[in-house]
Each structure stands twice: as structure tokens, then as C-alpha cells.
Design a protein around this motif. Structure first.
Motif, PDB file in Angstrom:
ATOM      1  N   PRO A  59      14.609 124.381 -37.717  1.00 30.22           N
ATOM      2  CA  PRO A  59      14.394 125.178 -38.934  1.00 30.22           C
ATOM      3  C   PRO A  59      13.896 126.574 -38.567  1.00 30.22           C
ATOM      4  N   PRO A  60      14.214 127.579 -39.369  1.00 29.05           N
ATOM      5  CA  PRO A  60      13.738 128.931 -39.073  1.00 29.05           C
ATOM      6  C   PRO A  60      12.222 128.994 -39.166  1.00 29.05           C
ATOM      7  N   PRO A  61      11.603 129.966 -38.494  1.00 27.41           N
ATOM      8  CA  PRO A  61      10.137 130.055 -38.502  1.00 27.41           C
ATOM      9  C   PRO A  61       9.540 130.121 -39.897  1.00 27.41           C
ATOM     10  N   SER A  62      10.232 130.703 -40.848  1.00 22.08           N
ATOM     11  CA  SER A  62       9.682 130.809 -42.204  1.00 22.08           C
ATOM     12  C   SER A  62       9.609 129.439 -42.888  1.00 22.08           C
ATOM     13  N   LYS A  63      10.438 128.488 -42.464  1.00 23.48           N
ATOM     14  CA  LYS A  63      10.464 127.161 -43.072  1.00 23.48           C
ATOM     15  C   LYS A  63       9.553 126.166 -42.342  1.00 23.48           C
ATOM     16  N   MET A  64       9.102 126.563 -41.142  1.00 25.67           N
ATOM     17  CA  MET A  64       8.246 125.655 -40.378  1.00 25.67           C
ATOM     18  C   MET A  64       6.876 125.563 -41.041  1.00 25.67           C
TER      19      MET A  64
END
Length: 165
Positions: A59-64
Motif C-alpha cells: 500500500p502507498p505510504p499515505s494508506k499505511m
């Protein structure tokens, strides 16, 4: 000559990704391929170990999910303070850059106005000089007299003595 048979070997990786390798085997012992050709037929492929996984993408860092931070802690307060100073400094640099750019624009506008005024002045001067030149050329053309055939005398210059002195 017969076609080589492909045997697939699957090995599991510790990252949850399976590696499929195909190896070429000769159908008979009489038709063996050179080692270079057999080496070209071996193609490793990466496939997910669990086909139901989300395409193997992280997942992209914003979704982690970020670790929870205690907003009352000293570390959090220091980080916020440093961040606030960095933001303030960045905004000041941005404003300074905008002011410098506006100053440069104003200087260039003033220089442009001076140059346009100089162009007008030089154009007027050119026009005056052109008119003077054309007037002078016209006067010279009017003062030129065709050579006189009478007595072989040359024409007399403007208001000069007739005896050549």
C-alpha cells in the motif's frame, strides 16, 4: 529432430513470492542442444505465492497505518515546534522570493520605458536627418547645370568668380 520438453520447477521465497523456472530437457539422447541454447531457454518468473493477494503491491505510504503518537509527550512537542519553525522559515523564503521577483519586474518595466523613450527620440532624430539629407540632395540636383557647349567654358560654381580665382 524432436522438440525439447519443458519441466517447471517451483521454489518458494521467504517474501511470499514463488519463482517458476523452466528447464529444457531433450526428448532423446541423440538430439542434445548446446549448453548456450539450453541456457537461453531458462527464464525465471516471479509470481505471487498467494494468487488472492492484492497483486503483490504494498500500500502507498499515505494508506499505511501510522503508529499512534502521544500528543502530550515531550518528543511530539519538540517535533511540532521544529516543524512550525521550518514552515515559518519556508513561508518567509517564499515571500522574499516573491518580493525579489516583483522588484525585478518593476526594474525591467522602468528599463523598458527608458528604452522606448530612447527609440522615439532616435526615430525623430533619424527623421529630421533624413529630411535634411533629402533637401540637400534636392538642392544639389537643382544647382547642377548641364555643361555649356558655348565657348567650351565650364559651368560656374555657386556665386563664385567667373575668372576662376
Amino acid at each position: 529432430m524432436s522438440r525439447p520438453q519443458q519441466a517447471k520447477l517451483t521454489t518458494a521465497d521467504h517474501n511470499g513470492v514463488s519463482v517458476i523456472q523452466s528447464q529444457a530437457h531433450a526428448a532423446s539422447s541423440s538430439s542434445s542442444l548446446p549448453a548456450a541454447v539450453a541456457g537461453l531457454q531458462q527464464v525465471p518468473q516471479l509470481v505471487p505465492a498467494d494468487p488472492t493477494a492484492a497483486g503483490g503491491k504494498a500500500p502507498p505510504p499515505s494508506k499505511m497505518k501510522k503508529p499512534s503518537v502521544d500528543k502530550d509527550s515531550e518528543e511530539y512537542r519538540q517535533r511540532r515546534e521544529r516543524n512550525n519553525l521550518a514552515v515559518k522559515k519556508s513561508r518567509m523564503r517564499s515571500k522574499q522570493k516573491a518580493m525579489d521577483t516583483q522588484q525585478r519586474v518593476n526594474e525591467l518595466k522602468e528599463e523598458n520605458e527608458r528604452l522606448e523613450a530612447k527609440i522615439k527620440l532616435l526615430s525623430k532624430e533619424l527623421s529630421v536627418l533624413k529630411d535634411l539629407f533629402l533637401e540637400h540632395a534636392h538642392n544639389l540636383a537643382d544647382n547642377v547645370q548641364p555643361p555649356a557647349a558655348v565657348d567650351g567654358a565650364s559651368p560656374v560654381p555657386n556665386g563664385g568668380p567667373a575668372n576662376g580665382q
